[in-house]
Motif scaffolding. Sequence first.
Motif, PDB file in Angstrom:
ATOM      1  N   GLY A  35       0.814  -1.208   0.000  1.00 51.02           N
ATOM      2  CA  GLY A  35       0.000   0.000   0.000  1.00 51.02           C
ATOM      3  C   GLY A  35       0.848   1.259   0.000  1.00 51.02           C
ATOM      4  O   GLY A  35       1.895   1.329  -0.644  1.00 51.02           O
ATOM      5  N   VAL A  87      -2.955  -0.639   3.374  1.00 46.26           N
ATOM      6  CA  VAL A  87      -3.776  -0.617   2.161  1.00 46.26           C
ATOM      7  C   VAL A  87      -5.187  -0.144   2.497  1.00 46.26           C
ATOM      8  O   VAL A  87      -5.780  -0.581   3.494  1.00 46.26           O
ATOM      9  CB  VAL A  87      -3.839  -2.021   1.519  1.00 46.26           C
ATOM     10  N   SER A  90      -7.926  -0.497  -4.667  1.00 47.70           N
ATOM     11  CA  SER A  90      -8.072  -1.702  -3.849  1.00 47.70           C
ATOM     12  C   SER A  90      -8.350  -2.949  -4.678  1.00 47.70           C
ATOM     13  O   SER A  90      -8.000  -4.060  -4.274  1.00 47.70           O
ATOM     14  CB  SER A  90      -9.176  -1.523  -2.802  1.00 47.70           C
ATOM     15  N   ASP A 146      -4.716  -3.897  -5.308  1.00 52.15           N
ATOM     16  CA  ASP A 146      -3.943  -4.114  -4.076  1.00 52.15           C
ATOM     17  C   ASP A 146      -4.510  -5.277  -3.262  1.00 52.15           C
ATOM     18  O   ASP A 146      -3.797  -6.206  -2.879  1.00 52.15           O
ATOM     19  CB  ASP A 146      -3.934  -2.849  -3.219  1.00 52.15           C
TER      20      ASP A 146
END
Length: 307
Positions: A119, A134, A141, A144
Amino acid sequence: MRNLVTGGAGFLGSHLIDKLLNVSEEVICLDNYFTGRKTNIAKWLGNKNFELIRHDVINPIQLEVDRIWHLACPASPVHYQSNPIKTSKTSFLGTYNMLGLARRVNARILFASTSEVYGDPEIHPQPEEYKGSVNPIGIRSCYDEGKRIAESLCFDYQRMHQTEIRVARIFNTYGPRMIPNDGRVVSNFIVQALTNQPITIYGDGSQTRSFCYVDDLVNGLISLMNSSEIGPMNIGNPSEFTIKELAEIILKKINSNSKIIYLPLPQDDPLQRKPIIDKAKDKLDWFPKVNLEVGLENTINYFKKVL
């Protein structure tokens, strides 16, 4: 070895396929061409050791292979944010399907994870032990968190089914065959400089990245696959540059008339990114050898031909 490379027509995948075929390995390339390009692997069409299959890893597939290199997933924000649900499905279902295949045929699988699992890091530089910072509901997202759950799947398959996994956390990579409009900083700056467009820096340019040349990166993946290490393993170049420094280097190399302009920083864009690669050095005897100056020369020459 019979190798399956998912995302094999993409930037990283095609360079990996080059390395494997150049040492007479057998390769099956799987790609749905969302960001991959057939031109990247065109020279291997007709080679007796190469097979190309158009397929989306979201759907299961039955193949007989010894090793799986699971690279399939759009990696640039422009592409993975264009269809975030598709990106999440690719990370979860695609990895689930490849792990299932690896279990069925008793194949070793290398999963291409990312430094994005860290992140916007609160620890700098980033070791593998860092658990990350994150935003689970932000615009990044899908990628990630997708990669994070995919890592979870890998380790659960290893614990429950003794699946042979290898997990590589890939940091910023650049080189020939990058897509000109993929939104990554190196390709953005080179294309803008070559066409005398403004160089767009998001934020004030003080944020940092570490850029690994694609040949070094692929050698790191191969070293990890061939080792007894499971990972996760940082694979990247620890030389750190600010985004503004990168822009100035590229402008100087191209002798461009482009001017730098500054735009707002996108949501959740990491301010710092630099790998600690002690494990790769110690366990794999791997470290990047191509410096930024040389790597940029090769990349700029490629884009001159493409444009």
